[in-house]
Write a protein that holds these residues in place. Structure first.
Motif, PDB file in Angstrom:
ATOM      1  N   VAL A  15       0.965  -1.114   0.048  1.00 22.14           N
ATOM      2  CA  VAL A  15       0.011   0.282  -0.206  1.00 22.14           C
ATOM      3  C   VAL A  15       1.097   1.608  -0.068  1.00 22.14           C
ATOM      4  CG1 VAL A  15      -1.726   1.366   1.564  1.00 22.14           C
ATOM      5  CG2 VAL A  15      -1.722  -1.084   1.614  1.00 22.14           C
ATOM      6  N   PHE A  16       1.881   0.799   0.707  1.00 27.38           N
ATOM      7  CA  PHE A  16       2.557   2.119   1.170  1.00 27.38           C
ATOM      8  C   PHE A  16       3.547   2.399  -0.627  1.00 27.38           C
ATOM      9  CE2 PHE A  16       7.179   3.915   1.220  1.00 27.38           C
ATOM     10  CZ  PHE A  16       6.873   5.522   1.748  1.00 27.38           C
ATOM     11  N   PHE A  17       3.758   1.550  -0.776  1.00 26.12           N
ATOM     12  CA  PHE A  17       4.561   2.201  -2.811  1.00 26.12           C
ATOM     13  C   PHE A  17       3.389   2.566  -3.623  1.00 26.12           C
ATOM     14  CE2 PHE A  17       8.339   0.656  -1.534  1.00 26.12           C
ATOM     15  CZ  PHE A  17       9.756   0.819  -3.025  1.00 26.12           C
ATOM     16  N   HIS A  18       1.932   1.873  -3.190  1.00 30.39           N
ATOM     17  CA  HIS A  18       0.903   2.375  -4.141  1.00 30.39           C
ATOM     18  C   HIS A  18       0.486   4.167  -3.711  1.00 30.39           C
ATOM     19  CE1 HIS A  18      -2.500   1.728  -6.869  1.00 30.39           C
ATOM     20  NE2 HIS A  18      -3.102   2.898  -5.783  1.00 30.39           N
ATOM     21  N   GLU A  19       0.715   4.381  -2.505  1.00 28.36           N
ATOM     22  CA  GLU A  19      -0.314   5.314  -2.271  1.00 28.36           C
ATOM     23  C   GLU A  19       1.263   6.922  -2.977  1.00 28.36           C
ATOM     24  OE1 GLU A  19      -2.555   6.268  -2.287  1.00 28.36           O
ATOM     25  OE2 GLU A  19      -3.068   4.249  -2.233  1.00 28.36           O
ATOM     26  N   LEU A  20       2.412   5.631  -2.491  1.00 23.67           N
ATOM     27  CA  LEU A  20       4.107   6.642  -2.835  1.00 23.67           C
ATOM     28  C   LEU A  20       3.731   7.162  -4.166  1.00 23.67           C
ATOM     29  CD1 LEU A  20       6.628   8.038  -1.803  1.00 23.67           C
ATOM     30  CD2 LEU A  20       7.543   5.606  -2.178  1.00 23.67           C
ATOM     31  N   GLY A  21       3.567   6.392  -5.334  1.00 28.19           N
ATOM     32  CA  GLY A  21       3.198   6.598  -6.667  1.00 28.19           C
ATOM     33  C   GLY A  21       2.350   7.731  -6.982  1.00 28.19           C
ATOM     34  N   HIS A  22       1.707   7.372  -6.390  1.00 34.20           N
ATOM     35  CA  HIS A  22       0.539   8.866  -6.627  1.00 34.20           C
ATOM     36  C   HIS A  22       1.421   9.979  -6.197  1.00 34.20           C
ATOM     37  CE1 HIS A  22      -2.756   6.373  -7.530  1.00 34.20           C
ATOM     38  NE2 HIS A  22      -2.521   5.666  -6.866  1.00 34.20           N
ATOM     39  N   PHE A  23       1.497   9.772  -5.062  1.00 38.96           N
ATOM     40  CA  PHE A  23       1.524  10.835  -4.276  1.00 38.96           C
ATOM     41  C   PHE A  23       2.939  11.912  -4.380  1.00 38.96           C
ATOM     42  CE2 PHE A  23       4.678  12.979  -0.961  1.00 38.96           C
ATOM     43  CZ  PHE A  23       4.390  13.730  -0.556  1.00 38.96           C
ATOM     44  N   LEU A  24       4.338  11.314  -4.931  1.00 41.83           N
ATOM     45  CA  LEU A  24       5.186  11.411  -5.739  1.00 41.83           C
ATOM     46  C   LEU A  24       5.025  12.565  -6.958  1.00 41.83           C
ATOM     47  CD1 LEU A  24       8.129   9.106  -5.352  1.00 41.83           C
ATOM     48  CD2 LEU A  24       7.730  10.936  -3.587  1.00 41.83           C
ATOM     49  N   LEU A  25       4.066  11.999  -7.836  1.00 42.48           N
ATOM     50  CA  LEU A  25       3.857  12.361  -9.432  1.00 42.48           C
ATOM     51  C   LEU A  25       3.027  13.578  -9.006  1.00 42.48           C
ATOM     52  CD1 LEU A  25       4.170  11.814 -12.696  1.00 42.48           C
ATOM     53  CD2 LEU A  25       5.106   9.648 -10.486  1.00 42.48           C
ATOM     54  N   ALA A  26       1.777  13.228  -7.931  1.00 44.10           N
ATOM     55  CA  ALA A  26       0.686  14.611  -7.118  1.00 44.10           C
ATOM     56  C   ALA A  26       1.547  15.944  -7.115  1.00 44.10           C
ATOM     57  CB  ALA A  26       0.247  14.683  -6.509  1.00 44.10           C
ATOM     58  N   LYS A  27       3.111  16.032  -6.383  1.00 46.79           N
ATOM     59  CA  LYS A  27       4.258  17.012  -6.231  1.00 46.79           C
ATOM     60  C   LYS A  27       4.658  17.391  -7.029  1.00 46.79           C
ATOM     61  CE  LYS A  27       3.942  16.695  -1.416  1.00 46.79           C
ATOM     62  NZ  LYS A  27       3.838  18.537  -0.647  1.00 46.79           N
ATOM     63  N   ARG A  28       5.073  16.370  -7.606  1.00 41.92           N
ATOM     64  CA  ARG A  28       5.808  16.881  -9.124  1.00 41.92           C
ATOM     65  C   ARG A  28       5.200  17.765 -10.425  1.00 41.92           C
ATOM     66  NH1 ARG A  28      10.888  15.542 -11.924  1.00 41.92           N
ATOM     67  NH2 ARG A  28      10.542  15.449 -13.564  1.00 41.92           N
ATOM     68  N   SER A  29       3.921  17.738  -9.917  1.00 41.22           N
ATOM     69  CA  SER A  29       2.547  18.385 -10.789  1.00 41.22           C
ATOM     70  C   SER A  29       2.101  19.647 -10.518  1.00 41.22           C
ATOM     71  CB  SER A  29       1.606  17.494 -11.746  1.00 41.22           C
ATOM     72  OG  SER A  29       1.662  16.273 -11.914  1.00 41.22           O
ATOM     73  N   GLY A  30       2.574  19.893  -9.594  1.00 37.83           N
ATOM     74  CA  GLY A  30       2.329  20.889  -8.121  1.00 37.83           C
ATOM     75  C   GLY A  30       0.966  20.699  -8.124  1.00 37.83           C
ATOM     76  N   ILE A  31       0.310  19.392  -7.419  1.00 38.48           N
ATOM     77  CA  ILE A  31      -0.773  19.446  -6.813  1.00 38.48           C
ATOM     78  C   ILE A  31      -0.627  19.472  -5.621  1.00 38.48           C
ATOM     79  CG2 ILE A  31      -2.819  17.991  -6.688  1.00 38.48           C
ATOM     80  CD1 ILE A  31      -2.106  16.765  -9.331  1.00 38.48           C
ATOM     81  N   LEU A  32      -1.156  19.881  -4.984  1.00 35.13           N
ATOM     82  CA  LEU A  32      -1.427  19.623  -3.073  1.00 35.13           C
ATOM     83  C   LEU A  32      -1.911  19.125  -2.744  1.00 35.13           C
ATOM     84  CD1 LEU A  32      -1.802  22.985  -0.885  1.00 35.13           C
ATOM     85  CD2 LEU A  32      -3.271  20.815  -0.261  1.00 35.13           C
ATOM     86  N   VAL A  33      -0.817  18.193  -1.750  1.00 35.59           N
ATOM     87  CA  VAL A  33      -1.462  16.674  -0.925  1.00 35.59           C
ATOM     88  C   VAL A  33      -1.910  17.373  -0.019  1.00 35.59           C
ATOM     89  CG1 VAL A  33      -0.809  14.612  -1.124  1.00 35.59           C
ATOM     90  CG2 VAL A  33      -0.257  15.222  -2.884  1.00 35.59           C
ATOM     91  N   ARG A  34      -3.123  17.323   0.220  1.00 38.46           N
ATOM     92  CA  ARG A  34      -3.291  16.868   2.123  1.00 38.46           C
ATOM     93  C   ARG A  34      -3.377  16.383   2.363  1.00 38.46           C
ATOM     94  NH1 ARG A  34      -6.140  21.942   2.319  1.00 38.46           N
ATOM     95  NH2 ARG A  34      -7.542  22.962   1.085  1.00 38.46           N
ATOM     96  N   ASP A  35      -3.489  14.516   2.567  1.00 36.06           N
ATOM     97  CA  ASP A  35      -3.119  13.624   3.398  1.00 36.06           C
ATOM     98  C   ASP A  35      -2.461  12.247   1.919  1.00 36.06           C
ATOM     99  OD1 ASP A  35      -4.775  14.196   5.840  1.00 36.06           O
ATOM    100  OD2 ASP A  35      -5.897  14.833   4.030  1.00 36.06           O
ATOM    101  N   PHE A  36      -1.702  12.430   3.286  1.00 40.89           N
ATOM    102  CA  PHE A  36      -0.983  11.127   3.121  1.00 40.89           C
ATOM    103  C   PHE A  36      -1.171   9.526   4.234  1.00 40.89           C
ATOM    104  CE2 PHE A  36       2.302   7.361   2.284  1.00 40.89           C
ATOM    105  CZ  PHE A  36       2.783   7.386   0.926  1.00 40.89           C
TER     106      PHE A  36
END
Length: 420
Positions: A15-36
């Motif tokens: 699960v960590f790796f799955h969500e890490l993928g979403h998280f890193l690409l969101a950050k790279r795209s400039g999207i604000l991530v509220r919760d991980f």
């Protein structure tokens, strides 16, 4: 207890790796991530750094990355609201206190007449609730709105998920399953280095067991098997298959040794394997121990598992679907209990296979899954306009509800198989 720890380790890592993928690409795209978040249910651990809160929750059976603009959130200050404002030195609003103003002694009393906390980022109204003192303030891009004990960061529209290009949104969603495949590659590669090598698929003989039919016939380790009784052999699997099919029958091996070809007669010994008679000649699978072979093993083995899983999915569709074909958390826990008994390396291999499964399942074009969202993006690409957010939300909600029903049925089926 060991099984519980192993189950949490396996699911947590996947699960960590799955969500890490979403998280890193969101950050790279400039999207604000509220919760991980890893897990569901009550919080066990929470830590906030900058704009993101990182949490570990009680039930280790999933996780999520909450991106700004995904869930229809809206910070709306209606006219007439009485708030408190904290300002920076250049008189930019850094904090808007909606509730709990008495805890902020330096907050400027302010009555809202108009506000935009998304695009233009301003708040307009009356200082000290006095209509003769109308003023307009710029709101900082990282300002927070305080509602009691809850602080929510303002999100400029350009930092929301929906504001990004179709390519960036699709990449952010696809990154979750992709990172599951990356985890599998890393685990298989690590196993290759730990074990000292990987099994070769080439048509070359590995270690020849002493006093075996192969040894008595004069076969050597490193011999390349070109054919067996006239049938060409291009891989280790073809050698094993031909030998297995011919117990107690003489076979003519055409081999290449030191650049020269020769023929050797070998009679496979009959052995019982799961009640079936098969031929064995006493040769082990050749092992590759080069650095390149160990690295490539992570990729090739991951691809082989992807291919096998798609084969199974195809048979499920064409051969008829049954709940017995699926495993839920209980079924995976039971399987993990068996895997643990074989040691940590086997558990790592099991983790890699489950990670591939999760990646593939998430890519299925079903509502509420990553594949379902990618399907909506494909629609947007073709029609050149997105699906109405409300309609898409309803479809995902219904899909999620149906998935939950399926999960309950699968879990109940797992319990029956495990305990009844």
């Amino acid at each position: 207890m060991t099984t519980i720890i192993a189950f949490i380790f396996v699911f947590g890592l996947i699960v960590f790796f799955h969500e890490l993928g979403h998280f890193l690409l969101a950050k790279r795209s400039g999207i604000l991530v509220r919760d991980f978040s890893i897990g569901f249910g009550p919080k066990i651990f929470a830590y906030k750094k900058k704009e993101t809160q990182y949490t570990i929750r009680l039930l280790p059976i999933g996780g999520y990355v909450r991106m700004a603009g995904e869930d229809g959130e809206e910070l709306d200050l209606k006219p007439g609201y009485r708030v408190g404002l904290e300002l920076s030195k250049d008189e930019t609003v850094t904090k808007i206190i909606v509730n709990g103003k008495d805890q902020y002694v330096n907050a400027q009393p302010f009555e809202v007449s108009k506000a935009d906390l998304e695009k233009e980022l301003f708040i307009e109204g009356f200082e000290d609730y006095d209509e003769s003192k109308k003023i307009r303030y710029q709101v900082a891009r990282d300002a927070v709105v305080v509602d009691g004990k809850i602080e929510t960061q303002v999100v400029p529209y350009d930092r929301t998920f929906g504001a990004k290009s179709l390519g960036k949104r699709a990449a952010t969603i696809f990154a979750g399953p992709l990172f599951n495949f990356i985890l599998a590659i890393l685990i298989f590669t690590a196993l290759a280095f730990i074990q000292g090598g990987v099994a070769s698929t080439e048509n070359t003989l590995g270690n020849v067991v002493k006093d075996s039919p192969a040894a008595e016939a004069g076969l050597h380790e490193g011999d390349k098997v070109l054919s067996i009784s006239g049938t060409k052999t291009n891989s280790w699997a073809e050698i094993v298959g031909k030998v297995s099919e011919n117990p107690d029958k003489k076979l003519m091996f055409k081999i290449e040794r030191d650049g020269k070809t020769q023929e050797v007669k070998v009679t496979p010994e009959k052995q019982k394997v799961q009640g079936e008679a098969v031929g064995k000649i006493g040769v082990e699978n050749p092992i590759k121990d080069s650095f390149g072979a160990k690295i490539s093993y992570g990729f090739t083995n991951t691809w082989n598992w992807i291919h096998q899983i798609f084969d199974v999915l195809g048979k499920m569709i064409t051969g008829g679907f049954s709940l017995d074909m699926l495993n839920g958390p209980v079924g995976i826990y039971t399987s993990t209990e068996q895997v643990v008994s074989y040691g940590f390396l086997t558990l790592l291999n099991w983790t890699a296979v489950l990670s591939i499964n999760l990646g593939i399942v998430n890519l299925l074009p079903l509502p509420a899954l990553d594949g379902g969202r990618l399907l909506f993006f494909l629609y947007e690409l073709i029609r050149r306009k997105p699906v109405d957010p409300k309609k898409e939300g309803i479809i995902h909600f219904v899909g999620f509800a149906l998935l939950m029903v399926l999960m309950i049925l699968v879990t109940w089926n797992d319990i029956q198989r495990a305990f009844f």
